[in-house]
Write an enzyme that holds these catalytic residues in place. Structure first.
Site, PDB file in Angstrom:
ATOM      1  CB  CYS A 116      -1.283   4.616   0.957  1.00  0.00           C
ATOM      2  SG  CYS A 116      -0.733   6.530   0.694  1.00  0.00           S
ATOM      3  CG  HIS A 256      -5.470   4.633   2.120  1.00  0.00           C
ATOM      4  ND1 HIS A 256      -4.896   5.457   3.239  1.00  0.00           N
ATOM      5  CD2 HIS A 256      -4.928   5.209   0.877  1.00  0.00           C
ATOM      6  CE1 HIS A 256      -3.963   6.446   2.579  1.00  0.00           C
ATOM      7  NE2 HIS A 256      -4.125   6.300   1.367  1.00  0.00           N
ATOM      8  CG  ASN A 286      -3.475   9.859   1.561  1.00  0.00           C
ATOM      9  OD1 ASN A 286      -3.016   9.283   2.523  1.00  0.00           O
ATOM     10  ND2 ASN A 286      -3.165   9.563   0.410  1.00  0.00           N
TER      11      ASN A 286
END
Ligand code: UT7
Length: 331
Positions: A116, A256, A286
């Site tokens: 990520c 994020h 996500n």
């Protein structure tokens, strides 16, 4: 030390049409809209359904969006970086395929993988090429087809992830815009808590592993959550302190999008008002490497020349970090 800084001068994005809502997930696993919304902030996510289309499809569409917005001739691009945790194939770069398909035939291209944090690390890498003075146009794309490694019978992961792509163009600035400072970290202890065990070089896929679903993503959500909350806030505080920035100096937090509670905790730690916190997790979930460029795309019209943006990410590996960035244009 070079006086060239690396600015973002354009943004593009793409998400697939298919919308996987919390209501649909209720029919697939033992979950409900209320649980997902309160625990994560996610209402829906996009899924790339068409057979044979991988991450490069998302990357190409995002890049084409940027090219059509700017009118940039792709032959002027010198480097294409695709930040991704879900490359199309092993042993064949997704970035090379992407570059060729957008007409960036004078560019070299490579993939960058840091779960990520891939896009955040990619910003650092793209900036170094620009700051060197040798490169004038670097295209950084963050794209992931997370649905390719998610078990849609596992409620611990299938509610979180979505597919998407975003692209940004890095160019030199003589006026000090762009990347100002970065604080990037990693800790290999983290792979125990978030991984797809089979299908890589340690454990090549076997018939048994496949039948047991060991090629899917596994996440110990609680441990990842605790580490994400602590570390993302920690690097955000550090980058502010190191640059003598008060919360009043920060125009935006671009964090994020893994869980709204993690983003809120980071914003609270620096006392930042919610209006300054970019948020689109409710729409996309996500999307791993795509969350940061998708935020820039969604907020582009609100960004002002000179705005201080604090980027922050945390992800598998573990990998994490923060970047202090000065926005270069009004749109
Ligand atoms: O981007 C990469 C990094 N990833 C992250 O940052 C993700 C970090 N982790 C998280 O966001 C959260 O840990 C999750 C959203 C994954 C889970 O939230 P949580 O508050 O940590 O829940 P939990 O795993 O502790 O589970 C709490 C309860 C459990 O039930 P019991 O044992 O209390 O009866 C779970 O079985 O919620 C249950 N549960 C669910 N219930 C309904 C777990 N998943 C679900 C679900 N729907 N989808």
């Amino acid at each position: 030390m070079s006086n060239i800084t690396a600015a973002i001068t354009a943004v593009g994005a793409y998400v697939p049409d298919y919308v996987l809502t919390n209501k649909i997930l209720e029919t697939m696993v033992d979950t409900n809209d209320d649980w997902i919304t309160t625990r994560t902030g996610i209402k829906e996510r996009r899924i790339l359904k068409e057979e044979g289309k991988g991450t490069s499809f998302l990357a190409i569409q995002a890049a084409k969006d940027l090219l059509s917005k700017t009118g940039l001739d792709p032959k002027e691009i010198e480097l294409v970086i695709v930040a991704t945790a879900t490359p199309d194939m092993k042993a064949a770069g997704t970035a090379a395929y992407t570059a060729t398909n957008i007409g960036a035939t004078n560019a070299f291209a490579f993939d960058l993988e840091a779960a990520c944090s891939s896009f955040l690390y990619g910003m650092s890498v793209a900036a170094r090429y620009i700051e060197s003075g040798k490169y004038k146009k670097v295209l950084l794309i963050g794209a992931d087809k997370n649905s390719s490694m998610i078990n849609y019978d596992d409620r611990a992961t299938c509610i979180i992830f979505g597919d998407g792509g975003g692209a940004v163009l890095f160019e030199p600035s003589q006026d000090g815009f762009g990347l100002q400072d970065e604080y990037l970290r990693s800790d290999g202890i983290g792979r125990e808590f978030l991984h797809a065990q089979y299908g890589g070089s340690s454990y090549p896929i076997t018939k048994e592993a496949f039948e047991d679903g060991k090629h899917y993503v596994f996440q110990d959500g609680k441990t990842v959550f605790k580490n994400a909350v602590f570390n993302m806030a920690d690097v955000t505080v550090k980058i502010l302190k190191r640059n003598n920035l008060e919360k009043e100096d920060v125009a935006w937090l671009a964090a994020h999008q893994a869980n709204k509670r993690i983003i809120d905790a980071t914003a609270n730690r620096i006392g930042l008002e919610s209006e300054k916190v970019m948020m689109n997790i409710h729409k996309y979930g996500n999307t791993t490497s795509a969350t940061l460029p998708l935020l820039l795309h969604d907020y582009e019209s609100k960004l002002k020349k000179g705005d201080n943006i604090i980027f922050a990410a945390f992800g598998g590996g573990f990998t994490w970090g923060s970047i202090y960035f000065k926005w270069a244009y009004n749109s």
